[in-house]
Design a protein around this motif. Structure first.
Motif, mmCIF file in Angstrom:
data_model
loop_
_atom_site.group_PDB
_atom_site.id
_atom_site.type_symbol
_atom_site.label_atom_id
_atom_site.label_comp_id
_atom_site.label_asym_id
_atom_site.label_seq_id
_atom_site.Cartn_x
_atom_site.Cartn_y
_atom_site.Cartn_z
ATOM 1 N N LEU A 133 40.908 36.695 92.334
ATOM 2 C CA LEU A 133 39.466 36.865 92.221
ATOM 3 C C LEU A 133 38.923 37.664 93.409
ATOM 4 C CD1 LEU A 133 38.510 33.321 90.918
ATOM 5 C CD2 LEU A 133 38.405 35.456 89.640
ATOM 6 N N GLY A 134 39.530 37.456 94.569
ATOM 7 C CA GLY A 134 39.142 38.241 95.737
ATOM 8 C C GLY A 134 39.455 39.712 95.549
ATOM 9 N N ARG A 135 40.614 39.994 94.950
ATOM 10 C CA ARG A 135 40.974 41.395 94.696
ATOM 11 C C ARG A 135 40.028 42.035 93.684
ATOM 12 N NH1 ARG A 135 46.230 39.352 95.775
ATOM 13 N NH2 ARG A 135 46.592 38.691 93.625
ATOM 14 N N LEU A 136 39.546 41.237 92.715
ATOM 15 C CA LEU A 136 38.572 41.754 91.754
ATOM 16 C C LEU A 136 37.308 42.202 92.483
ATOM 17 C CD1 LEU A 136 37.352 42.243 88.939
ATOM 18 C CD2 LEU A 136 36.801 39.798 88.842
ATOM 19 N N LEU A 137 36.817 41.377 93.403
ATOM 20 C CA LEU A 137 35.615 41.738 94.156
ATOM 21 C C LEU A 137 35.855 42.988 94.989
ATOM 22 C CD1 LEU A 137 33.005 39.622 95.888
ATOM 23 C CD2 LEU A 137 34.219 41.259 97.298
ATOM 24 N N VAL A 138 37.019 43.063 95.643
ATOM 25 C CA VAL A 138 37.317 44.221 96.484
ATOM 26 C C VAL A 138 37.384 45.495 95.640
ATOM 27 C CG1 VAL A 138 39.129 45.282 97.888
ATOM 28 C CG2 VAL A 138 38.432 42.926 98.326
ATOM 29 N N LEU A 172 37.642 36.314 100.943
ATOM 30 C CA LEU A 172 36.419 35.538 101.146
ATOM 31 C C LEU A 172 35.814 35.027 99.839
ATOM 32 C CD1 LEU A 172 34.351 34.370 103.068
ATOM 33 C CD2 LEU A 172 33.112 36.552 102.998
ATOM 34 N N PHE A 173 35.767 35.858 98.798
ATOM 35 C CA PHE A 173 35.155 35.427 97.543
ATOM 36 C C PHE A 173 35.913 34.250 96.940
ATOM 37 C CE2 PHE A 173 34.610 36.153 92.812
ATOM 38 C CZ PHE A 173 33.341 35.616 92.751
ATOM 39 N N GLY A 174 37.236 34.332 96.921
ATOM 40 C CA GLY A 174 38.026 33.218 96.399
ATOM 41 C C GLY A 174 37.838 31.954 97.216
ATOM 42 N N GLN A 175 37.778 32.100 98.545
ATOM 43 C CA GLN A 175 37.539 30.946 99.414
ATOM 44 C C GLN A 175 36.180 30.323 99.118
ATOM 45 O OE1 GLN A 175 37.981 32.516 103.371
ATOM 46 N NE2 GLN A 175 40.153 31.970 103.506
ATOM 47 N N ALA A 176 35.168 31.172 98.975
ATOM 48 C CA ALA A 176 33.823 30.667 98.727
ATOM 49 C C ALA A 176 33.750 29.909 97.408
ATOM 50 C CB ALA A 176 32.824 31.823 98.732
ATOM 51 N N LEU A 177 34.449 30.407 96.390
ATOM 52 C CA LEU A 177 34.485 29.693 95.111
ATOM 53 C C LEU A 177 35.161 28.334 95.264
ATOM 54 C CD1 LEU A 177 35.305 32.487 92.512
ATOM 55 C CD2 LEU A 177 33.105 31.362 92.918
ATOM 56 N N ARG A 178 36.237 28.302 96.041
ATOM 57 C CA ARG A 178 36.915 27.006 96.262
ATOM 58 C C ARG A 178 36.013 26.039 97.006
ATOM 59 N NH1 ARG A 178 42.966 27.589 98.389
ATOM 60 N NH2 ARG A 178 42.128 29.259 99.647
ATOM 61 N N TRP A 179 35.283 26.532 98.003
ATOM 62 C CA TRP A 179 34.335 25.673 98.715
ATOM 63 C C TRP A 179 33.277 25.138 97.747
ATOM 64 C CZ3 TRP A 179 33.563 30.036 102.844
ATOM 65 C CH2 TRP A 179 34.676 30.042 103.705
ATOM 66 N N LEU A 180 32.767 26.030 96.903
ATOM 67 C CA LEU A 180 31.731 25.636 95.959
ATOM 68 C C LEU A 180 32.224 24.554 95.007
ATOM 69 C CD1 LEU A 180 28.969 26.044 94.542
ATOM 70 C CD2 LEU A 180 30.038 27.897 93.230
ATOM 71 N N PHE A 181 33.369 24.782 94.384
ATOM 72 C CA PHE A 181 33.838 23.838 93.372
ATOM 73 C C PHE A 181 34.426 22.571 93.979
ATOM 74 C CE2 PHE A 181 33.331 27.598 90.800
ATOM 75 C CZ PHE A 181 32.790 27.063 89.646
ATOM 76 N N THR A 182 34.976 22.674 95.203
ATOM 77 C CA THR A 182 35.429 21.462 95.885
ATOM 78 C C THR A 182 34.229 20.578 96.211
ATOM 79 O OG1 THR A 182 37.354 22.570 96.833
ATOM 80 C CG2 THR A 182 36.618 20.550 97.909
ATOM 81 N N GLY A 183 33.149 21.210 96.671
ATOM 82 C CA GLY A 183 31.939 20.445 96.972
ATOM 83 C C GLY A 183 31.341 19.813 95.734
ATOM 84 N N ILE A 184 31.346 20.550 94.627
ATOM 85 C CA ILE A 184 30.825 19.987 93.382
ATOM 86 C C ILE A 184 31.674 18.814 92.922
ATOM 87 C CG2 ILE A 184 30.534 20.455 90.909
ATOM 88 C CD1 ILE A 184 29.680 23.306 91.695
ATOM 89 N N GLY A 185 32.993 18.976 93.027
ATOM 90 C CA GLY A 185 33.887 17.893 92.605
ATOM 91 C C GLY A 185 33.753 16.650 93.454
ATOM 92 N N ALA A 186 33.347 16.841 94.717
ATOM 93 C CA ALA A 186 33.205 15.696 95.620
ATOM 94 C C ALA A 186 31.835 15.056 95.539
ATOM 95 C CB ALA A 186 33.468 16.139 97.063
ATOM 96 N N ALA A 187 30.889 15.702 94.850
ATOM 97 C CA ALA A 187 29.531 15.161 94.778
ATOM 98 C C ALA A 187 29.510 13.894 93.934
ATOM 99 C CB ALA A 187 28.585 16.188 94.176
ATOM 100 N N PRO A 188 28.740 12.891 94.332
ATOM 101 C CA PRO A 188 28.674 11.658 93.536
ATOM 102 C C PRO A 188 27.975 11.896 92.214
ATOM 103 C CG PRO A 188 27.033 11.620 95.285
ATOM 104 C CD PRO A 188 27.876 12.838 95.531
ATOM 105 N N ASP A 189 28.467 11.255 91.184
ATOM 106 C CA ASP A 189 27.853 11.315 89.858
ATOM 107 C C ASP A 189 26.905 10.122 89.736
ATOM 108 O OD1 ASP A 189 27.183 11.354 87.176
ATOM 109 O OD2 ASP A 189 29.201 11.897 86.512
ATOM 110 N N ARG A 190 25.661 10.393 89.411
ATOM 111 C CA ARG A 190 24.688 9.301 89.298
ATOM 112 C C ARG A 190 25.053 8.324 88.181
ATOM 113 N NH1 ARG A 190 19.115 12.890 89.937
ATOM 114 N NH2 ARG A 190 19.438 13.494 92.109
#
Length: 224
Positions: free
Chosen positions: A102-107, A196-214
């Motif tokens: 995905l990073g190579r796609l952005l580049v 960087l783009f691939g890393q940012a996506l991993r940060w985003l989805f890791t954070g979403i996965g760790a968020a509590p579900d109400r």
């Protein structure tokens, strides 16, 4: 010795095939003219002439220069979503391999597809200055947005995201992240390395996965 009767007879295009061919030639010509002259500098007359058609043929297929540009933009968006989907078909979402591709796609978009990003920025300014274009622009980009939303929905399911996290909102963030990093890399390549783009996506989805579900009890709380 072969005779003339042995030669294949060209098949006549159907009305629908002829129309599709004309539209394709006009779009290809528009892409070339826009790349040379920008959106504002390009004219429908030059686009039609470059495609080998009359102005009437252009207007029988498109409402004008705006419609041509928006269809090209939608095509590019669909193509990029399709590339991302193929990457995730080859590699599990969230892995280093997927992030690298995905990073190579952005580049590639930032460094090689150098004509279209400035055109998008130019058209965005044009649309902002001509508010009647904004609704048309939003409608034209709806299909690639829906495709991206479907891809994001799959990612969210794989990450076990909370039910309250909407794929539409996350798709908006992913699209903005991609477009913003492409523009920043064009200005300052060293600030946006390939990974960087691939890393940012991993940060985003890791954070979403760790968020509590109400809808789920927090650790230590009794189930409803």
């Amino acid at each position: 010795m072969s005779s003339e009767s042995d030669e294949p007879v060209p098949q006549r295009l159907t009305r629908a095939q002829a129309k599709a061919r004309t539209r394709r030639l006009l779009l290809d010509a528009a892409a070339r003219v826009f790349a040379r002259k920008g959106f504002t500098g390009a004219s429908v007359e030059e686009i039609a002439e470059s495609a080998g058609f009359s102005i009437g043929a252009l207007y029988s297929n498109f409402n004008g220069k705006e419609a041509l540009f928006l269809e090209l933009m939608a095509e590019r968006g669909l193509g990029r979503v399709a590339e991302a989907a193929q990457t995730l078909d080859r590699h599990e979402a969230g892995t280093g391999e997927a992030a690298a591709e995905l990073g190579r796609l952005l580049v590639h978009v930032a460094d090689k597809d150098i004509d279209f990003a400035p055109l998008q920025a130019e058209f965005w300014l044009y649309a902002v200055r001509n508010p009647h274009v904004l609704d048309t622009m939003a409608a034209a980009l709806r299909e690639p947005r829906q495709e991206l939303q479907g891809l994001v929905a799959t990612w969210l399911t794989e990450q076990g995201a909370p039910s309250e996290v909407g794929a539409d909102a996350v798709a908006t963030v992913v699209a903005a992240l991609f477009q913003g990093l492409v523009r920043l890399r064009r200005v300052d390549p060293d600030s946006v390395p390939e990974e960087l783009f691939g890393q940012a996506l991993r940060w985003l989805f890791t954070g979403i996965g760790a968020a509590p579900d109400r809808d789920r009890p927090a650790p230590g709380e009794p189930s409803p």
